[in-house]
Design a protein around this motif. Structure first.
Motif, PDB file in Angstrom:
ATOM      1  N   GLU A 196       0.893  -1.238  -0.049  1.00 41.45           N
ATOM      2  CA  GLU A 196      -0.066  -0.031   0.049  1.00 41.45           C
ATOM      3  C   GLU A 196       1.059   1.069   0.002  1.00 41.45           C
ATOM      4  O   GLU A 196       1.975   1.286   0.139  1.00 41.45           O
ATOM      5  CB  GLU A 196      -0.938   0.043   1.389  1.00 41.45           C
ATOM      6  N   LEU A 197       0.123   2.358  -0.526  1.00 43.06           N
ATOM      7  CA  LEU A 197       1.018   3.794  -0.753  1.00 43.06           C
ATOM      8  C   LEU A 197       0.312   4.759   0.243  1.00 43.06           C
ATOM      9  O   LEU A 197      -0.868   5.040  -0.356  1.00 43.06           O
ATOM     10  CB  LEU A 197       1.317   3.936  -2.204  1.00 43.06           C
ATOM     11  N   VAL A 198       0.815   5.443   1.229  1.00 47.23           N
ATOM     12  CA  VAL A 198       0.347   6.524   1.771  1.00 47.23           C
ATOM     13  C   VAL A 198       1.305   7.516   1.499  1.00 47.23           C
ATOM     14  O   VAL A 198       2.379   7.622   2.086  1.00 47.23           O
ATOM     15  CB  VAL A 198      -0.095   6.309   3.540  1.00 47.23           C
ATOM     16  N   VAL A 199       0.598   8.707   0.864  1.00 46.92           N
ATOM     17  CA  VAL A 199       1.283  10.099   0.472  1.00 46.92           C
ATOM     18  C   VAL A 199       0.563  11.273   1.060  1.00 46.92           C
ATOM     19  O   VAL A 199      -0.562  11.400   0.934  1.00 46.92           O
ATOM     20  CB  VAL A 199       1.794   9.996  -0.899  1.00 46.92           C
ATOM     21  N   ARG A 200       1.447  12.108   1.636  1.00 45.07           N
ATOM     22  CA  ARG A 200       0.726  13.328   2.101  1.00 45.07           C
ATOM     23  C   ARG A 200       1.667  14.623   1.712  1.00 45.07           C
ATOM     24  O   ARG A 200       2.938  14.657   1.623  1.00 45.07           O
ATOM     25  CB  ARG A 200       0.880  13.346   3.741  1.00 45.07           C
ATOM     26  N   GLY A 201       0.986  15.724   1.308  1.00 44.54           N
ATOM     27  CA  GLY A 201       1.470  16.920   0.794  1.00 44.54           C
ATOM     28  C   GLY A 201       2.334  16.606  -0.302  1.00 44.54           C
ATOM     29  O   GLY A 201       3.669  16.582  -0.281  1.00 44.54           O
ATOM     30  N   ILE A 202       1.789  16.669  -1.536  1.00 44.46           N
ATOM     31  CA  ILE A 202       2.468  15.794  -2.684  1.00 44.46           C
ATOM     32  C   ILE A 202       3.454  16.903  -3.269  1.00 44.46           C
ATOM     33  O   ILE A 202       2.868  17.961  -3.785  1.00 44.46           O
ATOM     34  CB  ILE A 202       1.275  15.465  -3.629  1.00 44.46           C
ATOM     35  N   PHE A 203       4.690  16.442  -3.373  1.00 44.99           N
ATOM     36  CA  PHE A 203       5.588  17.363  -4.020  1.00 44.99           C
ATOM     37  C   PHE A 203       6.115  16.650  -5.503  1.00 44.99           C
ATOM     38  O   PHE A 203       6.660  15.547  -5.226  1.00 44.99           O
ATOM     39  CB  PHE A 203       6.730  17.755  -3.268  1.00 44.99           C
ATOM     40  N   GLY A 204       5.641  16.987  -6.596  1.00 43.64           N
ATOM     41  CA  GLY A 204       6.147  16.293  -7.965  1.00 43.64           C
ATOM     42  C   GLY A 204       7.270  16.663  -8.415  1.00 43.64           C
ATOM     43  O   GLY A 204       7.528  16.185  -9.636  1.00 43.64           O
ATOM     44  N   LEU A 205       8.052  17.636  -7.803  1.00 42.84           N
ATOM     45  CA  LEU A 205       9.446  17.940  -8.216  1.00 42.84           C
ATOM     46  C   LEU A 205       9.414  18.445  -9.783  1.00 42.84           C
ATOM     47  O   LEU A 205      10.310  18.112 -10.403  1.00 42.84           O
ATOM     48  CB  LEU A 205      10.385  16.842  -8.054  1.00 42.84           C
ATOM     49  N   ARG A 206       8.517  19.343  -9.675  1.00 47.59           N
ATOM     50  CA  ARG A 206       8.587  20.029 -11.044  1.00 47.59           C
ATOM     51  C   ARG A 206       9.037  21.404 -11.177  1.00 47.59           C
ATOM     52  O   ARG A 206       8.846  21.931 -10.092  1.00 47.59           O
ATOM     53  CB  ARG A 206       6.957  19.838 -11.760  1.00 47.59           C
ATOM     54  N   ARG A 207       9.613  21.849 -12.284  1.00 48.91           N
ATOM     55  CA  ARG A 207       9.878  23.215 -12.317  1.00 48.91           C
ATOM     56  C   ARG A 207       8.973  24.057 -11.753  1.00 48.91           C
ATOM     57  O   ARG A 207       9.140  25.330 -11.128  1.00 48.91           O
ATOM     58  CB  ARG A 207      10.623  23.467 -13.735  1.00 48.91           C
ATOM     59  N   ALA A 208       7.553  24.071 -12.444  1.00 50.36           N
ATOM     60  CA  ALA A 208       6.570  24.953 -11.981  1.00 50.36           C
ATOM     61  C   ALA A 208       6.519  24.983 -10.402  1.00 50.36           C
ATOM     62  O   ALA A 208       6.130  26.005  -9.778  1.00 50.36           O
ATOM     63  CB  ALA A 208       5.436  24.402 -12.712  1.00 50.36           C
ATOM     64  N   GLU A 209       6.589  23.880  -9.728  1.00 49.76           N
ATOM     65  CA  GLU A 209       6.327  23.784  -8.327  1.00 49.76           C
ATOM     66  C   GLU A 209       7.498  24.414  -7.684  1.00 49.76           C
ATOM     67  O   GLU A 209       7.160  25.161  -6.709  1.00 49.76           O
ATOM     68  CB  GLU A 209       6.324  22.239  -7.862  1.00 49.76           C
ATOM     69  N   LEU A 210       8.733  24.344  -8.215  1.00 45.88           N
ATOM     70  CA  LEU A 210       9.784  25.074  -7.513  1.00 45.88           C
ATOM     71  C   LEU A 210       9.760  26.614  -7.757  1.00 45.88           C
ATOM     72  O   LEU A 210      10.213  27.369  -6.642  1.00 45.88           O
ATOM     73  CB  LEU A 210      11.097  24.469  -8.273  1.00 45.88           C
TER      74      LEU A 210
END
Length: 314
Positions: free
Chosen positions: A128-142
């Motif tokens: 199973e996978l539990v993820v929180r506060g998702i950071f996609g490591l994209r230039r737009a996010e940075l």
């Protein structure tokens, strides 16, 4: 809401063979459901409170300090330190330390990035996978958080973030900080590290938190946190292309999962979590209405523990 404090029943160091020794610990029930906790940062580390997200009678939990941070050695090291080095460490820890065929992978913030990267590489190893506060490591996010977006929400804190950087170098703040965080002047390095870390510490919660600010201002923590996080953001080899994690979300299909996101998360805005949900529709999605980025905000924490309890019996 958290489970009572517990201590590890076993701990040690993983020698990676390329200059790093990675601290790890096992806690909970040795016969319980295998799980791994992935801390944020990436230059921060796991803490005793992270053990308390899992029912200690039902889970066998591995926590580890990623390369260069916490109790791992050498401290604040950038050599041989990429996303794929960390996913390789995870596989060795699963096989050699945990001895599990599959495990639940749990990660928040940067830990969500690492969890997604690992699950896309090793989907057969993830129960199973539990993820929180998702950071996609994209230039737009940075750019949102380190260049032009979040500054509109926090102009006072942003002014302090800009302070170590001359006005003629502010066109690329991540690169400007890298120059100072890796330079020869220890005074300048520490000043830059504190400013970088404090920017996140001040913006991490919906309500200002002295606790988070204090932890990000600690000199040793700040140096590893800032150097390693900045290194990941500028390193050319951590992903094949911009947006790889969302592009490859189809590799998660078939993995039961939960996505937890604060609606007012300024560090990792909700759009990325929403896009992940659309690309991985079988995952349960919780958009918490009264929360920012930190895992210990009440609405976020309740959802995290609900998720670990849901998967404990699978």
């Amino acid at each position: 809401m958290l489970y009572p404090p517990i201590e590890p029943y076993r701990k040690g160091m993983l020698d990676t063979g390329d200059g790093h020794q990675v601290y790890w610990e096992l806690c909970g029930n040795p016969q319980g459901k295998p799980a791994v906790f992935l801390h944020g940062g990436p230059g921060s580390g796991c803490t005793p409170v992270h053990r308390r997200l899992f029912d200690p009678t039902r889970y066998n939990v591995l926590l580890f300090d990623q390369r260069g941070c916490g109790r791992s050695r050498p401290h604040a090291s950038l050599d041989n330190n990429t996303t794929w080095h960390l996913t390789a460490d995870m596989e060795r820890l699963r096989a050699d330390v945990m001895g599990a065929e599959k495990w639940l992978v749990f990660g928040g913030s940067w830990g969500s990035t690492l969890a997604l990267a690992y699950a896309q590489q090793h989907s057969g190893r993830v129960s199973e996978l539990v993820v929180r506060g998702i950071f996609g490591l994209r230039r737009a996010e940075l750019r949102w958080f380190y260049q032009e977006g979040a500054s509109w929400l926090f102009p006072d804190y942003w002014e302090d973030f800009l302070a170590p950087i001359p006005s003629d170098e502010r066109g690329d703040l991540i690169a400007a900080y890298r120059k100072r965080l890796t330079g020869d002047d220890p005074v300048e390095r520490l000043r830059a590290a504190k400013a970088w870390s404090l920017w996140e510490g001040r913006t991490i919660t919906l309500m200002p938190s002295a606790k988070h600010q204090q932890s990000h201002a600690d000199e040793r923590n700040a140096l590893a946190f800032a150097r390693i996080e900045n290194h990941y953001f500028v390193h050319d080899g951590f992903m094949e292309c911009d947006g790889q994690l969302l592009r490859d979300a189809h590799r998660l299909h078939g993995i039961p999962g939960t996505i937890i996101q604060g609606r007012y998360d300024a560090c990792t805005p909700a759009r990325t979590a929403w896009e992940l949900h659309k690309a991985w529709p079988q995952a349960v999605f919780h958009l918490v209405p009264d929360a920012g980025h930190a895992f210990d905000e009440p609405g976020i924490l309740a959802r995290l523990i609900q998720a670990t309890n849901t998967y404990a019996g699978r």
